[in-house]
Design a protein around this motif. Structure first.
Motif, mmCIF file in Angstrom:
data_model
loop_
_atom_site.group_PDB
_atom_site.id
_atom_site.type_symbol
_atom_site.label_atom_id
_atom_site.label_comp_id
_atom_site.label_asym_id
_atom_site.label_seq_id
_atom_site.Cartn_x
_atom_site.Cartn_y
_atom_site.Cartn_z
ATOM 1 N N ALA A 43 37.689 80.526 50.598
ATOM 2 C CA ALA A 43 38.810 79.637 50.802
ATOM 3 C C ALA A 43 39.001 78.734 49.700
ATOM 4 N N ASP A 44 37.813 78.480 49.013
ATOM 5 C CA ASP A 44 37.671 77.420 48.160
ATOM 6 C C ASP A 44 38.780 77.616 46.772
ATOM 7 N N PHE A 45 38.837 79.008 46.689
ATOM 8 C CA PHE A 45 39.827 79.422 45.322
ATOM 9 C C PHE A 45 41.149 78.935 45.754
ATOM 10 N N THR A 46 41.514 78.625 47.002
ATOM 11 C CA THR A 46 43.177 78.077 47.351
ATOM 12 C C THR A 46 43.010 76.775 47.677
ATOM 13 N N GLU A 47 41.878 76.129 48.197
ATOM 14 C CA GLU A 47 41.930 75.138 49.262
ATOM 15 C C GLU A 47 41.270 73.950 48.547
ATOM 16 N N ALA A 48 39.968 74.379 47.612
ATOM 17 C CA ALA A 48 39.438 73.148 46.928
ATOM 18 C C ALA A 48 40.022 72.497 46.061
ATOM 19 N N SER A 49 39.760 71.063 45.776
ATOM 20 C CA SER A 49 40.353 70.355 44.840
ATOM 21 C C SER A 49 39.174 69.944 43.789
ATOM 22 N N ALA A 50 39.446 69.580 42.683
ATOM 23 C CA ALA A 50 38.567 69.053 41.647
ATOM 24 C C ALA A 50 39.331 68.164 40.736
ATOM 25 N N ALA A 51 38.613 66.961 40.466
ATOM 26 C CA ALA A 51 38.891 66.080 39.517
ATOM 27 C C ALA A 51 38.153 65.846 38.196
ATOM 28 N N THR A 52 38.297 66.097 37.212
ATOM 29 C CA THR A 52 37.511 65.515 36.056
ATOM 30 C C THR A 52 38.014 64.320 35.281
ATOM 31 N N ALA A 53 37.186 63.327 35.160
ATOM 32 C CA ALA A 53 37.180 62.054 34.645
ATOM 33 C C ALA A 53 36.941 62.137 33.240
ATOM 34 N N VAL A 54 37.673 61.796 32.378
ATOM 35 C CA VAL A 54 37.177 61.840 30.745
ATOM 36 C C VAL A 54 37.141 60.269 30.374
ATOM 37 N N GLY A 55 35.930 59.846 29.545
ATOM 38 C CA GLY A 55 36.058 58.513 29.091
ATOM 39 C C GLY A 55 34.829 58.291 28.277
ATOM 40 N N VAL A 56 34.420 56.891 28.271
ATOM 41 C CA VAL A 56 33.311 56.516 27.491
ATOM 42 C C VAL A 56 32.355 55.812 28.479
ATOM 43 N N VAL A 57 31.115 56.086 28.261
ATOM 44 C CA VAL A 57 29.987 55.305 29.251
ATOM 45 C C VAL A 57 29.709 54.103 28.362
ATOM 46 N N GLU A 58 29.257 53.094 29.218
ATOM 47 C CA GLU A 58 28.723 52.063 28.747
ATOM 48 C C GLU A 58 27.658 51.282 29.796
ATOM 49 N N GLU A 59 26.520 50.975 29.341
ATOM 50 C CA GLU A 59 25.596 50.101 30.220
ATOM 51 C C GLU A 59 26.254 48.788 30.635
ATOM 52 N N VAL A 60 26.044 48.623 31.893
ATOM 53 C CA VAL A 60 26.532 47.472 32.900
ATOM 54 C C VAL A 60 25.852 46.320 32.133
ATOM 55 N N SER A 61 26.659 45.356 32.076
ATOM 56 C CA SER A 61 26.060 43.958 31.400
ATOM 57 C C SER A 61 25.073 43.073 32.655
ATOM 58 N N ASP A 62 24.464 42.418 32.083
ATOM 59 C CA ASP A 62 23.754 41.640 33.450
ATOM 60 C C ASP A 62 24.680 40.881 34.297
ATOM 61 N N GLU A 63 25.744 40.388 33.763
ATOM 62 C CA GLU A 63 26.654 39.760 34.615
ATOM 63 C C GLU A 63 27.299 40.641 35.478
ATOM 64 N N GLY A 64 27.528 42.103 35.238
ATOM 65 C CA GLY A 64 28.070 42.976 36.007
ATOM 66 C C GLY A 64 27.221 43.777 36.990
#
Length: 149
Positions: free
Chosen positions: A79-100
């Motif tokens: 059933a996944d062929f018709t019922e499953a959903s997927a999302a691809t996120a595209v972007g840039v990765v950065e390390e979280v700062s000490d403040e974050g």
């Protein structure tokens, strides 16, 4: 972000309900994928994840910060062929700062409290994927692009 509400609902449900995503990085033209625990910010602009300082995924991201993450709700049934959903996120990765770090910990550990000792270990690196676009796939081939403003 101006899109149909139903696609936003599908995207938000995927990102909030799933614990793991597949992070895609590369090194010297060779692709590399990893399962990672993740959490998303309320505005959907950032996907948060953590990894060890010496992992291949981190080394790949240091070399090239461009990445994508796939999140889906498949159940390993036909059933996944018709019922499953997927999302691809595209972007840039950065390390979280000490403040974050406090904000990262609040969001990430609310979803993954079992990873608290890992996140607070000296060998852990907190990372944030700044999403430029989501590609949401439903009904096997219906694809919608959601650009993040």
């Amino acid at each position: 972000m101006s899109v149909e509400r139903s696609h936003m609902e599908i995207l938000r449900e995927l990102l909030e309900s799933q614990l793991l995503g597949v992070l895609a990085t590369h090194h010297d033209g060779e692709p590399y994928t990893s399962l990672v625990g993740f959490a998303v910010t309320q505005d959907l602009k950032h996907i948060l994840f953590a990894t060890g300082r010496t992992t291949r995924k981190r080394a790949n991201l240091v070399g090239d910060a461009r990445a994508s993450m796939l999140v889906d709700n498949r159940t390993n049934r036909p059933a996944d062929f018709t019922e499953a959903s997927a999302a691809t996120a595209v972007g840039v990765v950065e390390e979280v700062s000490d403040e974050g770090r406090l904000e990262f910990d609040r969001i990430f550990l609310a979803k993954h409290p079992h990873l608290e000792s890992f996140v607070h270990s000296p060998s852990c690196v907190r990372l944030r994927l700044e999403v430029s676009v989501y590609m949401v796939v439903t009904r096997f081939q219906h694809v919608i692009e959601l650009h993040i403003d």
